[in-house]
Scaffold this motif. Sequence first.
Motif, PDB file in Angstrom:
ATOM      1  N   ILE A   1       1.150   7.437   6.804  1.00  0.00           N
ATOM      2  CA  ILE A   1       0.797   6.579   7.939  1.00  0.00           C
ATOM      3  C   ILE A   1      -0.231   7.313   8.806  1.00  0.00           C
ATOM      4  N   LEU A   2      -1.414   6.739   8.934  1.00  0.00           N
ATOM      5  CA  LEU A   2      -2.439   7.342   9.790  1.00  0.00           C
ATOM      6  C   LEU A   2      -2.756   6.368  10.928  1.00  0.00           C
ATOM      7  N   ALA A   3      -2.362   6.755  12.134  1.00  0.00           N
ATOM      8  CA  ALA A   3      -2.615   5.905  13.311  1.00  0.00           C
ATOM      9  C   ALA A   3      -3.796   6.519  14.047  1.00  0.00           C
ATOM     10  N   LEU A   4      -5.002   6.064  13.696  1.00  0.00           N
ATOM     11  CA  LEU A   4      -6.203   6.793  14.116  1.00  0.00           C
ATOM     12  C   LEU A   4      -6.756   6.402  15.479  1.00  0.00           C
ATOM     13  N   SER A   5      -6.302   5.275  16.029  1.00  0.00           N
ATOM     14  CA  SER A   5      -6.955   4.786  17.248  1.00  0.00           C
ATOM     15  C   SER A   5      -6.701   5.690  18.452  1.00  0.00           C
ATOM     16  N   ASN A   6      -7.740   5.828  19.244  1.00  0.00           N
ATOM     17  CA  ASN A   6      -7.722   6.679  20.438  1.00  0.00           C
ATOM     18  C   ASN A   6      -7.943   5.837  21.679  1.00  0.00           C
ATOM     19  N   PRO A   7      -7.565   6.315  22.864  1.00  0.00           N
ATOM     20  CA  PRO A   7      -6.734   7.502  23.074  1.00  0.00           C
ATOM     21  C   PRO A   7      -5.264   7.181  22.775  1.00  0.00           C
ATOM     22  N   THR A   8      -4.358   7.999  23.247  1.00  0.00           N
ATOM     23  CA  THR A   8      -2.943   7.868  22.875  1.00  0.00           C
ATOM     24  C   THR A   8      -2.421   6.454  23.136  1.00  0.00           C
ATOM     25  N   SER A   9      -2.857   5.852  24.254  1.00  0.00           N
ATOM     26  CA  SER A   9      -2.372   4.508  24.604  1.00  0.00           C
ATOM     27  C   SER A   9      -2.727   3.472  23.536  1.00  0.00           C
ATOM     28  N   GLN A  10      -3.770   3.738  22.738  1.00  0.00           N
ATOM     29  CA  GLN A  10      -4.198   2.769  21.729  1.00  0.00           C
ATOM     30  C   GLN A  10      -3.677   3.133  20.326  1.00  0.00           C
ATOM     31  N   SER A  11      -2.906   4.185  20.232  1.00  0.00           N
ATOM     32  CA  SER A  11      -2.425   4.605  18.914  1.00  0.00           C
ATOM     33  C   SER A  11      -1.545   3.499  18.317  1.00  0.00           C
TER      34      SER A  11
ATOM     35  N   PRO B   1       0.828  -1.218   0.000  1.00  0.00           N
ATOM     36  CA  PRO B   1       0.000   0.000   0.000  1.00  0.00           C
ATOM     37  C   PRO B   1       0.856   1.259   0.000  1.00  0.00           C
ATOM     38  N   THR B   2       0.257   2.349  -0.504  1.00  0.00           N
ATOM     39  CA  THR B   2       0.921   3.658  -0.388  1.00  0.00           C
ATOM     40  C   THR B   2       0.441   4.358   0.883  1.00  0.00           C
ATOM     41  N   VAL B   3      -0.731   3.927   1.375  1.00  0.00           N
ATOM     42  CA  VAL B   3      -1.321   4.538   2.567  1.00  0.00           C
ATOM     43  C   VAL B   3      -1.672   3.427   3.562  1.00  0.00           C
ATOM     44  N   LEU B   4      -1.223   3.583   4.814  1.00  0.00           N
ATOM     45  CA  LEU B   4      -1.538   2.599   5.860  1.00  0.00           C
ATOM     46  C   LEU B   4      -2.371   3.302   6.932  1.00  0.00           C
ATOM     47  N   ILE B   5      -3.529   2.732   7.228  1.00  0.00           N
ATOM     48  CA  ILE B   5      -4.460   3.404   8.153  1.00  0.00           C
ATOM     49  C   ILE B   5      -4.788   2.475   9.316  1.00  0.00           C
ATOM     50  N   GLY B   6      -4.571   2.956  10.535  1.00  0.00           N
ATOM     51  CA  GLY B   6      -4.841   2.144  11.718  1.00  0.00           C
ATOM     52  C   GLY B   6      -6.182   2.504  12.340  1.00  0.00           C
ATOM     53  N   THR B   7      -7.098   1.546  12.357  1.00  0.00           N
ATOM     54  CA  THR B   7      -8.411   1.749  12.994  1.00  0.00           C
ATOM     55  C   THR B   7      -8.771   0.492  13.779  1.00  0.00           C
ATOM     56  N   SER B   8      -7.798  -0.014  14.508  1.00  0.00           N
ATOM     57  CA  SER B   8      -7.989  -1.294  15.206  1.00  0.00           C
ATOM     58  C   SER B   8      -8.351  -1.106  16.670  1.00  0.00           C
ATOM     59  N   GLY B   9      -8.039   0.069  17.210  1.00  0.00           N
ATOM     60  CA  GLY B   9      -8.232   0.286  18.645  1.00  0.00           C
ATOM     61  C   GLY B   9      -7.163  -0.418  19.470  1.00  0.00           C
ATOM     62  N   VAL B  10      -6.140  -0.916  18.798  1.00  0.00           N
ATOM     63  CA  VAL B  10      -5.080  -1.637  19.523  1.00  0.00           C
ATOM     64  C   VAL B  10      -3.745  -0.919  19.321  1.00  0.00           C
ATOM     65  N   GLY B  11      -3.130  -0.546  20.421  1.00  0.00           N
ATOM     66  CA  GLY B  11      -1.883   0.217  20.352  1.00  0.00           C
ATOM     67  C   GLY B  11      -0.692  -0.640  19.929  1.00  0.00           C
ATOM     68  N   LYS B  12       0.325   0.045  19.411  1.00  0.00           N
ATOM     69  CA  LYS B  12       1.632  -0.569  19.112  1.00  0.00           C
ATOM     70  C   LYS B  12       1.556  -1.639  18.024  1.00  0.00           C
ATOM     71  N   THR B  13       0.570  -1.572  17.162  1.00  0.00           N
ATOM     72  CA  THR B  13       0.437  -2.597  16.121  1.00  0.00           C
ATOM     73  C   THR B  13       1.191  -2.229  14.840  1.00  0.00           C
ATOM     74  N   PHE B  14       1.534  -0.937  14.683  1.00  0.00           N
ATOM     75  CA  PHE B  14       2.416  -0.563  13.565  1.00  0.00           C
ATOM     76  C   PHE B  14       3.838  -0.675  14.109  1.00  0.00           C
ATOM     77  N   THR B  15       4.401  -1.849  13.930  1.00  0.00           N
ATOM     78  CA  THR B  15       5.729  -2.113  14.508  1.00  0.00           C
ATOM     79  C   THR B  15       6.813  -1.508  13.626  1.00  0.00           C
ATOM     80  N   LYS B  16       8.044  -1.601  14.126  1.00  0.00           N
ATOM     81  CA  LYS B  16       9.197  -1.109  13.368  1.00  0.00           C
ATOM     82  C   LYS B  16       9.230  -1.787  11.985  1.00  0.00           C
ATOM     83  N   GLU B  17       8.994  -3.096  11.984  1.00  0.00           N
ATOM     84  CA  GLU B  17       9.048  -3.853  10.717  1.00  0.00           C
ATOM     85  C   GLU B  17       7.972  -3.368   9.744  1.00  0.00           C
ATOM     86  N   VAL B  18       6.798  -3.071  10.279  1.00  0.00           N
ATOM     87  CA  VAL B  18       5.695  -2.611   9.412  1.00  0.00           C
ATOM     88  C   VAL B  18       6.056  -1.260   8.787  1.00  0.00           C
TER      89      VAL B  18
END
Length: 641
Positions: A492-502, A462-479
Amino acid sequence: MLSAIVSPTKWLSKRNRVILCFILALFRLCHLQRKAFGFLRRGERKISLAMESTLKEMRNGDCVLDMNNSKCVGGGVEDIYGEDRATEDQLISPWSFSVASGYSLLRDPRFNKGLAFTEVERDTHYLRGLLPPVVLSQELQEKRLMHNLRQYQVPLQRYMAMMDLQERNERLFYKLLIDNVEELLPVVYTPTVGEACQKYGSIFRRPQGLYISLKEKGRILEVLKNWPTRHIEVIVVTDGERILGLGDLGCQGMGIPVGKLSLYTALGGVRPSVCLPVTIDVGTNNKKLLEDEFYIGLRQRRATGQEYAELLDEFMSAVKQNYGEKVLVQFEDFANHNAFELLAKYGTTHLVFNDDIQGTASVVLAGLISSLTILGGTLADHTFLFLGAGEAGTGIAELIALQISKQTNAPLEEARKKIWLVDSKGLIVSSRKESLQHFKKPWAHEHEPVKELLDAVKAIKPTVLIGTSGVGKTFTKEVIEAMSSFNKKPLILALSNPTSQSECTAEEAYTWSEGRAMFASGSPFDPVEYNGKVFVPGQANNAYIFPGFGLGIIMSGTIRVHDDLLLAASEALASQVTEENYAKGLIYPPFSNIRKISANIAAKVAAKAYELGLATRLPRPEDLVAYAESCMYTPVYRQYR
Ligand SMILES: NC(=O)C1=CN([C@@H]2O[C@H](COP(=O)(O)OP(=O)(O)OC[C@H]3O[C@@H](n4cnc5c(N)ncnc54)[C@H](OP(=O)(O)O)[C@@H]3O)[C@@H](O)[C@H]2O)C=CC1
Ligand SMILES: CC(=O)C(=O)O
Ligand SMILES: [Mg+2]
């Protein structure tokens, strides 16, 4: 009592208003004579003030009843309670059931000005001795409060201080929020509101909205009538089952409607008196809360099925019956197994909007449109991968597909092929179709099964990666490294809230992409310095959209939400991003300009509604931006006669 009877009277016919006006005028004549002879005592003065103001309001009665009257400034959103900015220099009465005065005036957050009451007001309204001698300006009050707020190191303390202020002096609360929006948004909204909801039982002081629980089944209309204001234009309602990315917080989810509505006012200029926060309490499946002695909700597991549907149905009917067709009902933080169904069920009979599905979609599409200025190409040239295929994920995906389809004249099914989603079981592919929830099915493309996000990133590129999982730390270094290996500028859009779930932090996105990522997140992050360069992360949050969107709907009297209105809002937001913002790598304009942005969004949404024939407030104002601005509430103090 008299003032209650003669308060602005929408329920009287024009002829009866004229008669009542005449009687009151006679009554006032007698009254003035008595006043001249000094007969008027304190209790009577209340009646006198009530009559004066009622006569004036009745003389201007057409303002309330005929919004096209040119004398009535800001006619779009009804100024039932005389809060219009445009009439700031006009004296008003602080209406309650009687004209509030003395101690009760200081205790009424709608009219209290604290130390800003002038000498004249202190005399006229029996405040002498109830306040220390000094008279402060609103600006000085604001300075003092901001100074005090900044002393608190713990965000929740700031939140509580702001809630106290809202309950003490509403106008000052909004002045602080509007003037210091970037500093205070994280306090009254995400991330702090998440913690506030988690601890709502412990910090609960005074009710800030309506609680409608299973106990109220069969009498919801009665409950609505207990709310102190009768004229409501926006309701934000939750059942507390998916509060941000924090899960089921039951009745304590009330912090979300309260927070969202304070943004309706501060960011979108919808006056506070027409906003109603509601929490529907059908129980909670949160074991910790059920065992918490301070939990404020029903102590039972969630009602589901028919019992749930009946309560919601009674609520929706009561809302329409009590507030009419044009009250905007915003569904917020419902779990997806109810959210899609409620939107579909009431979308044809009520003015409903799901912020998590539709508002989020509109804000993300805006960010994508504006990012094309930096990335180049069209939307159709990009490939999108989501982590999370729930309300936010599929809502955004659907609006992107709609926009691509409109731009390329390709069928929607074809446009959807540019978009891929991963849920908790892996990439959504055709072999999973049978077992998928209905809202995921359109995204089940032909592909071999892929379990992990990293493998999906490598496979889909993908050219665009969007996080809407509600689970933090899922965009790892490898990703992030994988995204950066085939994109010059990965978005990279890490949309999950609050900050702990980004899904990742701003620092991680910039560092792991070696400063090449364009990044925005649902909750705010501070600027990051990497390799001597400062990167300013944007905030991709539906707070950019719903206040202006709602204002546009209300001011035009729009009766249904339509996808084209969401597209109009996206384009309006994207068009507000300046060269200066792009130079900093931002794909959203700063929140400091949000009132102007909201007016523009409102204007574009209203324009589209007029074009589609959905707007009922006619004739259409010529300059919709100016009209939107004239409708917006501002929190400067009013002078009391
Ligand atoms: N920035 C913004 O403006 C907004 C942000 N949000 C945020 O987005 C998040 C999601 O909200 P919403 O879409 O309503 O929630 P939903 O519960 O509807 O969707 C969550 C999705 O994430 C998937 N998921 C959960 N855990 C994992 C995992 N470990 N790996 C892969 N996928 C996973 C779920 O999979 P499955 O279906 O298999 O269970 C589901 O598809 C929340 O944190 C919310 O705060 C929401 C709205 C606006
Ligand atoms: C922002 C928002 O609506 C959410 O996180 O649910
Ligand atoms: Mg939400």
